[in-house]
Write an enzyme that holds these catalytic residues in place. Structure first.
Site, PDB file in Angstrom:
ATOM      1  N   GLY A   1      -0.899 107.375 155.771  1.00 48.95           N
ATOM      2  CA  GLY A   1      -0.851 105.948 155.484  1.00 48.95           C
ATOM      3  C   GLY A   1      -0.737 105.698 154.000  1.00 48.95           C
ATOM      4  O   GLY A   1      -0.969 106.589 153.180  1.00 48.95           O
TER       5      GLY A   1
ATOM      6  N   ASP B   1     -13.816  94.672 153.194  1.00 44.73           N
ATOM      7  CA  ASP B   1     -12.477  94.915 153.748  1.00 44.73           C
ATOM      8  C   ASP B   1     -12.574  95.469 155.177  1.00 44.73           C
ATOM      9  O   ASP B   1     -11.911  96.449 155.524  1.00 44.73           O
ATOM     10  CB  ASP B   1     -11.697  95.880 152.855  1.00 44.73           C
ATOM     11  CG  ASP B   1     -10.184  95.738 153.023  1.00 44.73           C
ATOM     12  OD1 ASP B   1      -9.753  94.698 153.563  1.00 44.73           O
ATOM     13  OD2 ASP B   1      -9.448  96.659 152.622  1.00 44.73           O
TER      14      ASP B   1
END
Length: 425
Positions: free
Chosen positions: A35, A155
């Site tokens: 990622g 987050d």
């Protein structure tokens, strides 16, 4: 214990990073990209002691302070069973003045993928309500630990919740994590991922944001809706801050969910943070407290993950079988073209042969795309499966095509020869 010390703040007098974090020197290798974010990329890697690991390449040149803060939080929190383990770090110097220097953070590898991947694997369907409750409970345990140490993650979202192959839940990415002010118990830094952010965390024109640990609870509520509906509220909108600030809290669209789940979401998504439940309180909510045994839910998730991982291999085998079928037809038509080379059917046979060669090449390309990952190839080790992809098998048919085409000179035959010579590259 991590295999390196936490990084000290660098000053002009304290020396360079290489004196604190050593280069990997062959002890760590990076493999597949997993990622990529704004300032970091994550790779699957191999460590000489830990085996398979995740390697986060944190860009020190861009934001050294943030990287230092993340390392300190990892050292503080990563021993919790619901937070991905931190093993240490290596310094990756910049090869030249125009390049960036990195800190390679070595983390626990979660082979089950992210919660985002799990949601995506349902192909538009919702996760089971018990799965949603299980994920929320495990994330709440991690958040309760973080909040107990007077810090806020900031987050929480589906890409930052990982699963092991056995269905255990791990929270990752502490790059936005922040300590609460010791005096006020608040945080004033506006940051996060917009669709999951709480109303109070957005910057306003007239003042800075001011919020506490309850912002993580809102983000968890949004993630729960994402698990139930396949996407976040306002997923189709780009600028969502005004919508989140001014609209009523989002609710589930379907009425098929249990009252416990609806009540749990209402407790997470109160716009007034003082009315929003804490992680500790939510762990006692009936939606969480009355879940089936974790072992049962993990077994269901593990079975689902195994089925998802087998899909590309199974699809690759189907495509490979189609490729074999077209190669067989190409061989038959090439034989026919040779036998009827002086007859009126010559061009028709060649056209059929070329068409099936093209189809075979296309299907073999597709098969190789599905079978490229190492984990997919592991499902093809049996001899009965590998026979579909043996190079000698494909090359035999290409050789026959070349043998036939090499003796002829027509435009169609030249085209067939070129196709055969290209093979399946």
């Amino acid at each position: 214990m991590p295999f390196c010390a936490p990084r000290r703040k660098r000053t002009a007098e304290s020396g360079c990073l290489s004196e604190i974090y050593k280069p990997p020197d062959g002890r760590l290798t990076k493999e597949k990209l997993l990622g990529e974010g704004g300032t970091a990329a994550v790779f699957m890697g191999h460590h000489h002691r830990r085996g398979k690991v995740a390697v986060k390449m944190a860009n020190i040149t861009w934001d050294e302070e943030s990287v230092c803060r993340e390392v300190n939080f990892l050292l503080k929190f990563s021993r919790h069973r619901n937070i991905a383990s931190y093993y240490g770090a290596y310094h990756h110097p910049a090869p030249n003045e125009e390049s960036s220097e990195y800190l390679e953070l070595v983390l626990e590898y979660c082979s089950g993928g992210s919660l985002y991947d799990l949601i995506d694997s349902t192909e538009g369907q919702s996760l089971k309500e018990t799965w949603i409750g299980y994920v929320c409970r495990e994330v709440l345990k991690a958040l309760n630990h973080v909040h107990h140490h007077r810090a806020v993650h900031r987050d929480i979202k589906s890409p930052n919740v990982m699963l092991t192959k056995k269905g255990n839940i791990k929270l990752i990415d502490f790059g936005h994590c922040w300590d609460l002010d010791p005096q006020t118990g608040k945080c004033n830094e506006g940051d996060g991922t917009a669709h999951w952010m709480a109303p109070e965390t957005f910057r306003r024109k007239d003042r800075k944001p001011e919020y506490d640990t309850k912002c993580d609870i809102w983000s968890l509520g949004i993630t729960a809706i994402e698990m139930a509906e396949g996407k976040t509220p306002y997923a189709d909108q780009k600028l969502v801050s005004d919508l989140i600030i001014n609209n009523d809290p989002p609710r589930l669209k379907s009425r098929t969910w249990s009252q416990h789940f609806v009540s749990f979401l209402k407790s997470c998504l109160e716009k007034d943070p003082s009315q929003r439940w804490s992680a500790k309180e939510l762990l006692q909510h009936p939606f969480i407290a009355e879940l089936p045994p974790a072992k049962t839910i993990r077994a269901e998730i593990e079975e689902h993950l195994r089925a998802v991982q087998n899909r590309p291999a199974e699809q690759g085998l189907r495509v490979a079988r189609w490729a074999r079928k077209h190669l067989q037809r190409a061989r038959e038509h090439l034989r026919g073209a040779r036998e009827h080379i002086r007859g009126t059917m010559e061009h028709l046979w060649l056209r059929w042969a070329m068409e099936h060669l093209g189809q075979a090449r296309k299907h073999l390309r597709g098969a190789m795309e599905h079978l490229r990952p190492r984990w997919a190839m592991e499902h093809l080790r049996p001899r009965w499966a590998m026979k579909h992809l043996r190079p000698c098998w494909a090359m035999e048919h290409l050789r026959r095509a070349c043998d036939f085409c090499a003796t002829e000179t027509s435009a169609e035959q030249k085209e067939a020869q070129q196709m055969a010579l290209e093979g399946f590259a």
